[in-house]
Design a protein around this motif. Structure first.
Motif, PDB file in Angstrom:
ATOM      1  N   GLN A 168       0.859  -1.187   0.000  1.00 30.60           N
ATOM      2  CA  GLN A 168       0.000   0.000   0.000  1.00 30.60           C
ATOM      3  C   GLN A 168       0.900   1.243   0.000  1.00 30.60           C
ATOM      4  O   GLN A 168       1.681   1.424   0.931  1.00 30.60           O
ATOM      5  N   GLY A 169       0.806   2.067  -1.039  1.00 26.72           N
ATOM      6  CA  GLY A 169       1.677   3.238  -1.153  1.00 26.72           C
ATOM      7  C   GLY A 169       0.890   4.525  -0.935  1.00 26.72           C
ATOM      8  O   GLY A 169       0.503   5.187  -1.904  1.00 26.72           O
ATOM      9  N   GLU A 216       3.613   9.687   2.895  1.00 30.37           N
ATOM     10  CA  GLU A 216       4.818  10.400   2.452  1.00 30.37           C
ATOM     11  C   GLU A 216       5.432  11.072   3.669  1.00 30.37           C
ATOM     12  O   GLU A 216       4.770  11.176   4.715  1.00 30.37           O
ATOM     13  N   VAL A 241       6.702   6.548   1.695  1.00 23.95           N
ATOM     14  CA  VAL A 241       7.519   6.025   2.793  1.00 23.95           C
ATOM     15  C   VAL A 241       6.668   5.208   3.756  1.00 23.95           C
ATOM     16  O   VAL A 241       5.444   5.361   3.767  1.00 23.95           O
ATOM     17  N   TRP A 242       7.325   4.351   4.531  1.00 25.75           N
ATOM     18  CA  TRP A 242       6.694   3.464   5.527  1.00 25.75           C
ATOM     19  C   TRP A 242       5.754   2.460   4.874  1.00 25.75           C
ATOM     20  O   TRP A 242       4.697   2.164   5.419  1.00 25.75           O
ATOM     21  N   SER A 285       4.600  -1.050   4.036  1.00 27.33           N
ATOM     22  CA  SER A 285       4.827  -2.409   4.514  1.00 27.33           C
ATOM     23  C   SER A 285       5.045  -3.360   3.342  1.00 27.33           C
ATOM     24  O   SER A 285       4.247  -3.386   2.393  1.00 27.33           O
ATOM     25  N   GLY A 337      -3.461   5.504  11.041  1.00 28.57           N
ATOM     26  CA  GLY A 337      -4.163   6.596  11.727  1.00 28.57           C
ATOM     27  C   GLY A 337      -3.691   6.719  13.164  1.00 28.57           C
ATOM     28  O   GLY A 337      -3.988   5.869  14.000  1.00 28.57           O
ATOM     29  N   GLU A 379      -3.740  10.198  18.353  1.00 29.04           N
ATOM     30  CA  GLU A 379      -4.197  11.568  18.640  1.00 29.04           C
ATOM     31  C   GLU A 379      -5.293  11.968  17.637  1.00 29.04           C
ATOM     32  O   GLU A 379      -6.284  12.598  17.997  1.00 29.04           O
ATOM     33  N   ILE A 380      -5.079  11.605  16.380  1.00 31.89           N
ATOM     34  CA  ILE A 380      -6.046  11.961  15.336  1.00 31.89           C
ATOM     35  C   ILE A 380      -7.361  11.199  15.569  1.00 31.89           C
ATOM     36  O   ILE A 380      -8.457  11.759  15.425  1.00 31.89           O
TER      37      ILE A 380
HETATM   38  C1  LIG Z   1       4.322  -0.382  11.238  1.00 26.84           C
HETATM   39  C2  LIG Z   1       3.838   0.616  10.248  1.00 26.84           C
HETATM   40  C3  LIG Z   1       3.350   0.180   9.026  1.00 26.84           C
HETATM   41  C4  LIG Z   1       2.926   1.112   8.081  1.00 26.84           C
HETATM   42  N1  LIG Z   1       2.520   0.665   6.848  1.00 26.84           N
HETATM   43  C5  LIG Z   1       2.172   1.550   5.890  1.00 26.84           C
HETATM   44  C6  LIG Z   1       1.831   1.102   4.576  1.00 26.84           C
HETATM   45  O1  LIG Z   1       1.836  -0.101   4.283  1.00 26.84           O
HETATM   46  N2  LIG Z   1       1.538   2.036   3.640  1.00 26.84           N
HETATM   47  C7  LIG Z   1       1.539   3.371   3.917  1.00 26.84           C
HETATM   48  O2  LIG Z   1       1.250   4.164   3.018  1.00 26.84           O
HETATM   49  N3  LIG Z   1       1.865   3.840   5.159  1.00 26.84           N
HETATM   50  C8  LIG Z   1       2.184   2.961   6.140  1.00 26.84           C
HETATM   51  N4  LIG Z   1       2.550   3.414   7.400  1.00 26.84           N
HETATM   52  C9  LIG Z   1       2.596   4.852   7.646  1.00 26.84           C
HETATM   53  C10 LIG Z   1       1.477   5.331   8.556  1.00 26.84           C
HETATM   54  O3  LIG Z   1       0.246   5.340   7.874  1.00 26.84           O
HETATM   55  C11 LIG Z   1       1.877   6.713   9.094  1.00 26.84           C
HETATM   56  O4  LIG Z   1       2.982   6.494   9.948  1.00 26.84           O
HETATM   57  C12 LIG Z   1       0.751   7.374   9.845  1.00 26.84           C
HETATM   58  O5  LIG Z   1      -0.266   7.774   8.976  1.00 26.84           O
HETATM   59  C13 LIG Z   1       1.252   8.613  10.631  1.00 26.84           C
HETATM   60  O6  LIG Z   1       1.926   9.474   9.779  1.00 26.84           O
HETATM   61  P1  LIG Z   1       3.424   9.993  10.115  1.00 26.84           P
HETATM   62  O7  LIG Z   1       4.282   8.798  10.413  1.00 26.84           O
HETATM   63  O8  LIG Z   1       3.848  10.871   9.022  1.00 26.84           O
HETATM   64  O9  LIG Z   1       3.302  10.789  11.466  1.00 26.84           O
HETATM   65  P2  LIG Z   1       2.774  12.303  11.609  1.00 26.84           P
HETATM   66  O10 LIG Z   1       1.519  12.457  10.828  1.00 26.84           O
HETATM   67  O11 LIG Z   1       3.910  13.207  11.329  1.00 26.84           O
HETATM   68  O12 LIG Z   1       2.421  12.328  13.139  1.00 26.84           O
HETATM   69  C14 LIG Z   1       3.442  12.429  14.137  1.00 26.84           C
HETATM   70  C15 LIG Z   1       2.756  12.669  15.467  1.00 26.84           C
HETATM   71  O13 LIG Z   1       2.059  13.910  15.424  1.00 26.84           O
HETATM   72  C16 LIG Z   1       0.692  13.712  15.759  1.00 26.84           C
HETATM   73  N5  LIG Z   1      -0.167  14.582  14.958  1.00 26.84           N
HETATM   74  C17 LIG Z   1      -0.073  14.812  13.627  1.00 26.84           C
HETATM   75  N6  LIG Z   1      -1.074  15.634  13.234  1.00 26.84           N
HETATM   76  C18 LIG Z   1      -1.809  15.908  14.343  1.00 26.84           C
HETATM   77  C19 LIG Z   1      -2.994  16.673  14.576  1.00 26.84           C
HETATM   78  N7  LIG Z   1      -3.616  17.319  13.577  1.00 26.84           N
HETATM   79  N8  LIG Z   1      -3.472  16.732  15.837  1.00 26.84           N
HETATM   80  C20 LIG Z   1      -2.867  16.069  16.858  1.00 26.84           C
HETATM   81  N9  LIG Z   1      -1.738  15.322  16.685  1.00 26.84           N
HETATM   82  C21 LIG Z   1      -1.228  15.240  15.457  1.00 26.84           C
HETATM   83  C22 LIG Z   1       0.405  12.260  15.440  1.00 26.84           C
HETATM   84  O14 LIG Z   1      -0.687  11.766  16.169  1.00 26.84           O
HETATM   85  C23 LIG Z   1       1.719  11.590  15.812  1.00 26.84           C
HETATM   86  O15 LIG Z   1       1.764  11.316  17.189  1.00 26.84           O
HETATM   87  C24 LIG Z   1       2.968   2.502   8.363  1.00 26.84           C
HETATM   88  C25 LIG Z   1       3.435   2.929   9.619  1.00 26.84           C
HETATM   89  C26 LIG Z   1       3.874   2.012  10.541  1.00 26.84           C
HETATM   90  C27 LIG Z   1       4.378   2.521  11.869  1.00 26.84           C
END
Ligand SMILES: Cc1cc2nc3c(=O)[nH]c(=O)nc-3n(C[C@H](O)[C@H](O)[C@H](O)COP(=O)(O)OP(=O)(O)OC[C@H]3O[C@@H](n4cnc5c(N)ncnc54)[C@H](O)[C@@H]3O)c2cc1C
Length: 386
Positions: A133-134, A137, A165-166, A168, A366, A369-370
């Motif tokens: 799943q892409g 970013e 990025v991230w 799986s 998701g 916090e969101i």
């Molecule tokens: C094990 C794992 C597997 C994953 N697999 C996939 C995958 O297969 N495909 C894919 O596309 N993605 C994948 N992801 C990515 C995942 O969807 C993202 O990590 C997630 O959406 C959070 O985005 P971020 O990492 O950029 O964190 P951010 O969005 O930068 O968030 C960082 C912190 O800030 C907080 N925050 C951000 N905005 C707000 C707000 N408006 N109000 C309050 N708090 C806020 C968040 O709650 C979090 O604690 C994976 C992640 C993990 C850890």
């Protein structure tokens, strides 16, 4: 292997289905155990073809149950799939680690691009292929509507450039369900489309990321003018957000169900090891949380199966999932004190890996916090904070 007449699985009542499944698991214990996926191996080794566990289940009909005939299924409801995952987990088997991705992507592909699903999904279901799943970013995780990976219209298709990025299992995947921007950057969620991309397309490169569990199941994906044909768009142009929101419902429902089945099995392993009164209290709390997760994901799966939009309430499922995972593995760490810190048996490595993985449950799919914001504003109708 005991033969199963899979043709009639779709027409069985839940009780008949369960009895037949349990009996098959019992009769095929040796083969299931011999082919069980081993997550202590590297991602490349653990997911390498021919993927015997998935093949065994597919050939016997269990991974066809609950899927439409057009993609190789036996028909029947999604509840049958939930029964299969739970039946295997209850018997102590680890599900193939890419199966959750299948459960997240396939229902959404069937709904938004049935022709693509009919052509390609059987490969994923049968274990011949892996998909990823892409979506995420670096600056577009929680705020996915700000994604920058661009799909530019060219003759006969789309040219994709950008960086995800991230993702799986991307480095071991055959195909990727990708979200990319087809509108202006300011169009946010209204200008995003979904595509089914072959990972061996020129201009697509997945680079593994080593995580703190020391497995490289996550990757980043680079797109450099990768050409994707018109017939690989999922749904309509600029319908990608709607597709992603539908898909997330399955991630909150069936994925959570798979995890609760695993957590309940884990709790049964932990129970005899509990010694102190504090651990007893934690065990009770962990069972309660796992049960709450079971009840809400059961409701969500049944709604989705009937075609009912599950709504913002699925954020509750996600919050229960992440907290249940973390409570259960906190307790596992506590009862295995010593082994967790210093053990060097494969079981100890599994415990440490599982513990770390559950920390990410409040981030992936998701962030917590969101989800709390969604529950506060859209479910409870509370006013926005200042
Ligand atoms: C094990 C794992 C597997 C994953 N697999 C996939 C995958 O297969 N495909 C894919 O596309 N993605 C994948 N992801 C990515 C995942 O969807 C993202 O990590 C997630 O959406 C959070 O985005 P971020 O990492 O950029 O964190 P951010 O969005 O930068 O968030 C960082 C912190 O800030 C907080 N925050 C951000 N905005 C707000 C707000 N408006 N109000 C309050 N708090 C806020 C968040 O709650 C979090 O604690 C994976 C992640 C993990 C850890």
């Amino acid at each position: 292997m005991t033969d199963t007449t899979s043709a009639d699985l779709g027409s069985l009542s839940p009780i008949e289905f369960q009895q037949r499944l349990d009996q098959w698991i019992k009769d095929n214990e040796a083969e299931l155990t011999a082919s069980e996926p081993d997550e202590s191996k590297s991602v490349e080794e653990a997911t390498a073809p021919p993927r015997p566990f998935q093949t065994l289940l597919w050939n016997a009909g269990w991974l066809r149950a609950g899927w439409p005939e057009e993609i190789g299924g036996t028909g029947g409801s999604a509840v049958q799939r939930a029964q299969v995952y739970e039946g295997l987990a209850a018997a102590g088997y680890a599900l193939p680690e890419t199966l959750p991705t299948l459960e997240v992507l396939t229902p959404a592909l069937l709904k938004y691009a049935p022709a693509l699903a009919h052509t390609y999904s059987e490969g994923f279901l049968s274990g011949k292929e892996l998909w990823c799943q892409g979506f995420s970013e670096t600056e577009a995780g929680s705020d996915m509507a700000s994604m920058r990976t661009r799909a530019k219209k060219v003759e006969g298709g789309w040219s994709i450039s950008g960086h995800k990025v991230w993702n799986s299992y991307a480095s071991v995947s055959d195909r990727c369900v990708l979200l990319a921007r087809t509108g202006e950057q300011e169009s946010r969620h209204k200008g995003i489309s979904a595509f089914l991309v072959d990972m061996d397309t020129p201009g697509v490169e997945a680079r593994p990321i080593k995580t703190m569990t020391s497995r490289n199941e996550l990757s980043e994906i680079y797109f450099d003018n990768a050409f994707i044909a018109d017939d690989r768009i999922i749904g309509e142009v600029n319908q990608g957000w709607e597709f992603a929101m539908y898909l997330l419902q399955w991630e909150r429902g069936m994925y959570a169900w798979m995890r609760q089945a695993w957590l309940n099995n884990r709790l049964d392993e932990i129970r005899p090891l509990v010694k102190t009164s504090d651990q007893e209290k934690e065990l009770g709390a962990a069972y309660m949380r796992a049960l709450a997760l079971r009840l809400v994901s059961r409701r969500t799966i049944r709604q989705l199966d009937k075609g009912i939009y599950a709504g913002p309430e699925v954020s509750i499922d996600k919050l229960l999932l992440s907290s249940a995972e973390q409570i259960v593995l906190d307790l596992a760490r506590s009862v295995h004190r010593g082994a967790y810190e210093l053990g060097d048996e494969p079981e100890d490595a599994r415990l440490v890996g599982d513990f770390f993985y559950t920390r990410s449950a409040s981030i992936y799919g998701g962030a917590a916090e969101i989800q709390r914001d969604v529950v506060a504003q859209r479910v409870l109708g509370l006013p926005r904070g200042r």
